[in-house]
Design a protein around this motif. Structure first.
Motif: not given
Length: 467
Positions: A327, A334, A423
């Motif tokens: 990540f 996250e 993301s």
């Protein structure tokens, strides 16, 4: 450089900037959630271009947001900001007549010290429409924290719980007296007391903007455990904001709402329920169980429900089990996503996160550790404000199977042979609750499935030969 995989949860803080999407993008989902609102973004042409491109809304669609565009005269303080904002708000009232106007401050309003908070109350009195000021600038906040500032400002406008209870009690006492007027006075008072006792349930307000269908699913899950949700912040209509105050329990559904949680506790005297977030079947079960424990209710049927969901995800789990993920950090989801993917059998090398509030995410961090031990996997390192250059070096060494990253780094990483997933897609997708766990894995596995399909066609070998 050698990388050592930690066996304990380690926290680091680097000197990177906020490499994230702009926080004013919160307008994208909030204007749809709060149906009687109007968002006025006070910024420059750059902010306008961003909103137009990022949100992809055409002019003829007449969305409930607009730009108050700052020009050279505004920035050099040669024009009257108040007069111009008043003109715009009067026009908004005439065209749309919203229940609330929300001013979104940007980087420029911060730099030129524009006193939005000073102008709003005066203008609100003049045009007779509530005006809420939320600073969602990219200088101070990461991508999803734009919503956090809006909800924190909106929390101040929620009605007081004590006043509503008092009014409700007066109405109830009067109606009960009329209903039982045939009884003696003492018997009537006794009946009123018993009804009041039954009605004294702990109010629960959930905060975080979710699509109406997802919010209904979570409310229904709690209702199955005999817990009624008193309201949501934000509500679908500004006029339906939930009552807050001493004795009201609040619980968040997203990990980026730490400012809202602080406002609810300190300013509105609410009691915060610290729970893992309802992302993935494991997180949803833990979230419900924590709320049930606060309400002194024994949770029923959750283990079976969770197992059913895991069984339905088996095809996805077979694809990602044993794979590694990195990540880079963008949307503050996250920690929750990493915990869920570890439970799915993935190895998480690093969790980059723009901002980390350890108090608000304490339950999620504890749950992350528990999950790592349960799955017998190494615990990831958590890096706050990661430096992208250092991250690239670590990724080159670790060679993860997947990188979850911001859009700016996706193509360069793909060119270096690392699979990527934006993301930002997790922010806009429906990922909360039992039923939406499939959507999370659909996003995670898409690049891996794409590669498998290319391998079957023989394309990956061709690309390697060209390189």
């Amino acid at each position: 450089m050698s990388i050592k995989i930690s066996e304990t949860l380690t926290f680091e803080c680097e000197t990177g900037n906020y490499h994230t999407f702009c926080p004013i993008s919160c307008v994208a989902w909030l204007y749809q959630k709060i149906e009687d609102s109007f968002f006025l973004v006070v910024g420059t042409k750059t902010c306008g271009y961003f909103l137009q491109n990022a949100l992809g809304v055409m002019i003829f669609a007449e969305p409930r947001y607009a730009m108050a565009e700052l020009e050279e005269g505004d920035i050099s303080a040669q024009l009257n900001d108040y007069a111009e904002l008043k003109r715009l708000c009067v026009q908004i009232k005439k065209d749309r007549n919203p229940s609330v106007i929300i001013w979104i401050g940007t980087c420029t309003t911060e730099i030129i010290k524009m006193d939005l908070e000073g102008m709003a109350p005066k203008l609100e009195t003049e045009i007779k429409i509530p005006i809420i000021v939320a600073r969602a600038n990219g200088l101070d906040y990461a991508f999803t924290q734009g919503e956090d500032t809006v909800l924190a400002a909106m929390a101040h406008r929620c009605p007081e719980q004590g006043n509503l209870i008092e009014n409700k009690q007066k109405i109830q006492d009067k109606s009960v007296k009329e209903l039982f007027s045939f009884l003696p006075v003492k018997e009537t008072e006794k009946t009123i007391k018993s009804i009041t006792k039954l009605d004294k349930k702990k109010p629960l307000v959930l905060f975080g903007s979710l699509p109406s269908t997802v919010a209904s699913q979570l409310s229904l899950e709690l209702k199955r455990q005999s817990i009624n949700v008193s309201g949501w912040l934000p509500a679908q209509r500004y006029t339906d904001l939930p009552a807050l105050g001493d004795g009201v329990y609040v619980c968040g559904v997203n990990p980026f709402l730490s400012r809202t949680a602080t406002t609810l506790m300190r300013r509105r005297k609410c009691k915060l329920i610290g729970a893992p977030f309802p992302i993935g079947p494991d997180g949803t079960r833990a979230w419900i169980e924590e709320i049930c424990s606060i309400f002194e209710i024994e949770a029923k049927g959750l283990e079976e429900r969770e197992q059913q969901v895991w069984a339905s995800l088996e095809n996805y789990l077979n694809l990602i089990r044993g794979k590694s993920v990195f990540f880079m950090g963008d949307n503050l989801l996250e920690i929750s996503l990493a915990r869920f993917l570890i439970r799915c059998g993935m190895i998480v090398y690093e969790i980059g996160i723009p901002y980390m509030d350890k108090r608000y995410q304490a339950a999620e961090l504890t749950f992350l550790q528990t999950t790592c031990k349960k799955m017998s996997t190494s615990m990831p390192r958590i890096v706050e404000k990661p430096d992208n250059y250092n991250q690239i070096q670590r990724m080159r060494e670790l060679q993860p199977d997947l990188a979850i990253t911001g859009m700016a780094h996706a193509n360069p990483l793909e060119a270096r042979g690392i699979n990527t997933k934006w993301s930002v897609e997790f922010t806009f997708a429906q990922i909360h609750g039992f039923t939406n766990a499939k959507d999370v894995l659909e996003l995670v596995t898409r690049p891996l499935r794409r590669n498998n399909n290319l391998e079957n066609l023989g394309w990956t070998n061709l690309v390697r030969e060209e390189k």
